[in-house]
Design a protein around this motif. Structure first.
Motif, PDB file in Angstrom:
ATOM      1  N   ASP A 168      32.192  20.217  15.465  1.00 32.16           N
ATOM      2  CA  ASP A 168      32.989  20.642  16.628  1.00 32.16           C
ATOM      3  C   ASP A 168      34.444  20.258  16.458  1.00 32.16           C
ATOM      4  O   ASP A 168      35.343  21.028  16.782  1.00 32.16           O
ATOM      5  CB  ASP A 168      32.444  20.003  17.909  1.00 32.16           C
ATOM      6  CG  ASP A 168      31.103  20.616  18.297  1.00 32.16           C
ATOM      7  OD1 ASP A 168      30.772  21.681  17.738  1.00 32.16           O
ATOM      8  OD2 ASP A 168      30.395  20.004  19.123  1.00 32.16           O
ATOM      9  N   GLU A 169      34.673  19.066  15.935  1.00 31.62           N
ATOM     10  CA  GLU A 169      36.059  18.582  15.804  1.00 31.62           C
ATOM     11  C   GLU A 169      36.875  19.549  14.949  1.00 31.62           C
ATOM     12  O   GLU A 169      38.024  19.851  15.227  1.00 31.62           O
ATOM     13  CB  GLU A 169      36.006  17.198  15.151  1.00 31.62           C
ATOM     14  CG  GLU A 169      37.349  16.538  14.977  1.00 31.62           C
ATOM     15  CD  GLU A 169      37.193  15.291  14.102  1.00 31.62           C
ATOM     16  OE1 GLU A 169      36.370  14.428  14.434  1.00 31.62           O
ATOM     17  OE2 GLU A 169      37.887  15.230  13.073  1.00 31.62           O
ATOM     18  N   HIS A 206      34.680  11.823   6.196  1.00 28.41           N
ATOM     19  CA  HIS A 206      33.738  11.536   7.252  1.00 28.41           C
ATOM     20  C   HIS A 206      33.174  10.139   7.048  1.00 28.41           C
ATOM     21  O   HIS A 206      33.194   9.612   5.934  1.00 28.41           O
ATOM     22  CB  HIS A 206      32.609  12.585   7.195  1.00 28.41           C
ATOM     23  CG  HIS A 206      31.779  12.619   8.423  1.00 28.41           C
ATOM     24  ND1 HIS A 206      32.307  12.748   9.684  1.00 28.41           N
ATOM     25  CD2 HIS A 206      30.438  12.535   8.603  1.00 28.41           C
ATOM     26  CE1 HIS A 206      31.340  12.750  10.575  1.00 28.41           C
ATOM     27  NE2 HIS A 206      30.194  12.619   9.944  1.00 28.41           N
ATOM     28  N   THR A 227      25.719  16.620  11.811  1.00 26.04           N
ATOM     29  CA  THR A 227      26.875  15.938  12.391  1.00 26.04           C
ATOM     30  C   THR A 227      27.618  16.875  13.344  1.00 26.04           C
ATOM     31  O   THR A 227      28.686  17.405  13.024  1.00 26.04           O
ATOM     32  CB  THR A 227      27.772  15.341  11.275  1.00 26.04           C
ATOM     33  OG1 THR A 227      28.945  14.837  11.888  1.00 26.04           O
ATOM     34  CG2 THR A 227      28.167  16.342  10.208  1.00 26.04           C
ATOM     35  N   PRO A 228      27.049  17.100  14.538  1.00 21.18           N
ATOM     36  CA  PRO A 228      27.648  18.053  15.466  1.00 21.18           C
ATOM     37  C   PRO A 228      29.087  17.688  15.856  1.00 21.18           C
ATOM     38  O   PRO A 228      29.933  18.575  16.018  1.00 21.18           O
ATOM     39  CB  PRO A 228      26.724  18.007  16.693  1.00 21.18           C
ATOM     40  CG  PRO A 228      25.737  16.911  16.465  1.00 21.18           C
ATOM     41  CD  PRO A 228      25.794  16.516  15.031  1.00 21.18           C
ATOM     42  N   GLU A 229      29.378  16.363  15.917  1.00 23.70           N
ATOM     43  CA  GLU A 229      30.745  15.966  16.341  1.00 23.70           C
ATOM     44  C   GLU A 229      31.765  16.442  15.306  1.00 23.70           C
ATOM     45  O   GLU A 229      32.811  16.985  15.663  1.00 23.70           O
ATOM     46  CB  GLU A 229      30.884  14.439  16.476  1.00 23.70           C
ATOM     47  CG  GLU A 229      29.928  13.771  17.440  1.00 23.70           C
ATOM     48  CD  GLU A 229      28.543  13.539  16.835  1.00 23.70           C
ATOM     49  OE1 GLU A 229      28.396  13.644  15.590  1.00 23.70           O
ATOM     50  OE2 GLU A 229      27.598  13.295  17.609  1.00 23.70           O
ATOM     51  N   ALA A 230      31.469  16.226  14.021  1.00 24.22           N
ATOM     52  CA  ALA A 230      32.430  16.622  12.991  1.00 24.22           C
ATOM     53  C   ALA A 230      32.564  18.145  12.944  1.00 24.22           C
ATOM     54  O   ALA A 230      33.658  18.689  12.753  1.00 24.22           O
ATOM     55  CB  ALA A 230      31.979  16.093  11.631  1.00 24.22           C
ATOM     56  N   ALA A 267      36.584  23.292  17.153  1.00 21.05           N
ATOM     57  CA  ALA A 267      36.639  23.490  18.603  1.00 21.05           C
ATOM     58  C   ALA A 267      37.965  24.087  19.074  1.00 21.05           C
ATOM     59  O   ALA A 267      37.975  25.033  19.863  1.00 21.05           O
ATOM     60  CB  ALA A 267      36.368  22.170  19.315  1.00 21.05           C
ATOM     61  N   HIS A 301      22.260  10.180  10.202  1.00 14.88           N
ATOM     62  CA  HIS A 301      22.792  11.559  10.217  1.00 14.88           C
ATOM     63  C   HIS A 301      22.232  12.402   9.071  1.00 14.88           C
ATOM     64  O   HIS A 301      22.344  13.625   9.079  1.00 14.88           O
ATOM     65  CB  HIS A 301      24.320  11.560  10.099  1.00 14.88           C
ATOM     66  CG  HIS A 301      24.989  10.971  11.303  1.00 14.88           C
ATOM     67  ND1 HIS A 301      26.289  10.514  11.285  1.00 14.88           N
ATOM     68  CD2 HIS A 301      24.545  10.768  12.549  1.00 14.88           C
ATOM     69  CE1 HIS A 301      26.603  10.046  12.473  1.00 14.88           C
ATOM     70  NE2 HIS A 301      25.563  10.194  13.264  1.00 14.88           N
ATOM     71  N   HIS A 351      24.718  20.683   9.354  1.00 10.64           N
ATOM     72  CA  HIS A 351      26.085  21.226   9.393  1.00 10.64           C
ATOM     73  C   HIS A 351      26.750  21.288   8.029  1.00 10.64           C
ATOM     74  O   HIS A 351      27.907  21.690   7.939  1.00 10.64           O
ATOM     75  CB  HIS A 351      26.928  20.385  10.355  1.00 10.64           C
ATOM     76  CG  HIS A 351      26.391  20.416  11.748  1.00 10.64           C
ATOM     77  ND1 HIS A 351      25.491  19.489  12.199  1.00 10.64           N
ATOM     78  CD2 HIS A 351      26.591  21.299  12.758  1.00 10.64           C
ATOM     79  CE1 HIS A 351      25.151  19.780  13.450  1.00 10.64           C
ATOM     80  NE2 HIS A 351      25.801  20.870  13.806  1.00 10.64           N
TER      81      HIS A 351
END
Ligand SMILES: C[S@@+](CC[C@H](N)C(=O)[O-])C[C@H]1O[C@@H](n2cnc3c(N)ncnc32)[C@H](O)[C@@H]1O
Length: 379
Positions: free
Chosen positions: A151-152, A180, A146-149, A155, A186, A222
């Motif tokens: 990064d969120e 999540h 889950t790259p978005e989570a 980041a 995923h 992740h």
């Protein structure tokens, strides 16, 4: 504390609601007494009445439960519902319940005082042979990409705003967990069961478990995604697995790793996961051992380190510490002593204002402080 919109979202999760309605229809008879523990706005009480309960006690400390009195009348159940605006632990009932229905979980079942409240209610408020709804929860974990989570979460601390290095926050951020809502695609491993909870016999307020996931498809992972399925009664329940249903209130909890890890099919992730009660909340600790392609990565993370703790606060909590009363503590004590002496709220506020003119600009401000304490400790 939930706002009405929060209670509304729980009701709107039809998979959860319909399963509760079916469970209550299965268990409730015309002679049943039902305790709706943590009633919120009283939806489970209304469903219990619909299922035919003779009497329903709706126990809830939030004013939200006042909505139930009118709703019970609107639905023709006014003579069967008793609203008790308080915590279950402060409640005794004139008769024991045949069924206790509750949903005191957060994203996961270890949440606030859920387990100790169920243990207490089961011992004091449930009739011998009575039923608990839910009966059982099963907890699952799977490795997730889950790259978005990822990064969120990280980041902003890595983004060097105005050229500033904020990376000192990183080690705390890496110990956080986050709600999540993953999709089935995923997951890079099949789920494994790491714990189960049997509410009729539950005795321990900590939850510990372990498991090992075999990676089913190559991907960058992740962390661990964790959720529960529930059996409300027998075969009636619902799942909170990724993609299980629309409008799911729970979702899953992401126990992220501090770094993304590239994995191949056949690699292995072994983990231990534990939730330990601390005060009225839980500290989560997860260790992961990730093996593949001749490498092993090990991580140990804990929500105890998800925020910088004050050294002074930790020192004060040591068993040998003898902390002095702060000015705010002395003020609270005066209010509590005023309550014990039987003074009115107005009298307590007037005395507090007179004793601490430097802390309150007006008697109304002192009254505000008294109101907070009276709400919390008065009855
Ligand atoms: C997740 S909400 C559930 C609301 C409603 N029963 C439903 O299922 O839609 C949990 C509620 O339980 C209440 N609660 C938590 N612990 C409680 C306790 N020991 N006694 C009574 N209410 C409690 C909270 O204030 C909250 O309103």
């Amino acid at each position: 504390m939930y706002r009405l919109a929060g209670f509304g979202k729980m009701i709107a999760d039809r998979g959860r609601l319909d399963a509760h309605a079916a469970a209550l229809r299965r268990l409730v008879t015309p002679s049943s007494v039902v305790l709706d523990l943590g009633a919120g706005t009283g939806i489970m009480s209304l469903l219990a009445c619909q299922a035919g309960a003779r009497r329903v006690y709706a126990v809830e400390p939030s004013g939200a439960v006042q909505i139930l009195a009118e709703a019970a009348a609107a639905n023709g159940y006014a003579d069967r519902v008793v609203v008790l605006e308080r915590r279950s632990t402060d409640t005794t009932l004139p008769e024991l319940a045949d069924v206790i229905v509750s949903d005191l979980r957060g994203v996961l079942p270890p949440n606030d005082t859920h387990f100790s409240d169920i243990i207490d209610a089961r011992a004091r408020l449930l009739a011998p042979g009575g039923r608990l709804v839910p009966a059982r929860d099963t907890l699952w974990a799977a490795v997730v990409s889950t790259p978005e989570a990822f990064d969120e979460r990280r980041a902003v601390w890595q983004s060097r705003p105005h050229g500033l290095d904020l990376s000192s926050a990183q080690r705390f951020v890496d110990n956080g967990i986050q709600k999540h809502d993953a999709r089935p695609e995923h997951l890079v491993s099949a789920p494994v069961q790491w714990a189960s909870l049997d509410y009729p016999t539950l005795a321990d307020t900590a939850l510990r478990g372990a498991g090992a996931c075999e990676i089913a498809r190559a991907g960058t992972a992740h962390g661990l995604l964790v959720w529960f399925d529930t059996a409300l009664v027998d075969d009636i329940g619902y799942s909170n697995a990724p993609g299980a249903r629309e409008g799911m209130i729970y979702g899953q909890m992401l126990f992220g790793w501090p770094a993304p890890i590239a994995l191949e099919a056949g690699d292995r992730v072994a983990f231990e996961l534990r939730a330990d009660p601390v005060g009225s909340d839980y500290v989560w600790t997860w260790t992961s051992e990730i093996e593949g392609q001749g490498r092993v990565s090990r991580f140990r993370q804990t929500t105890f380190e998800d925020f910088p703790r004050s050294a002074a606060s930790l020192r004060r909590r040591l068993p040998g510490a003898a902390p002095a009363l702060s000015a705010a503590g002395a003020e609270a004590l005066e209010v509590l002593e005023g309550m014990r002496a039987g003074r009115t709220t107005g009298e307590i506020a007037a005395r507090l204002f007179a004793a601490h003119p430097q802390r309150f600009r007006t008697v109304d401000e002192a009254h505000g402080r008294v109101a907070e304490l009276v709400d919390r400790f008065g009855e």
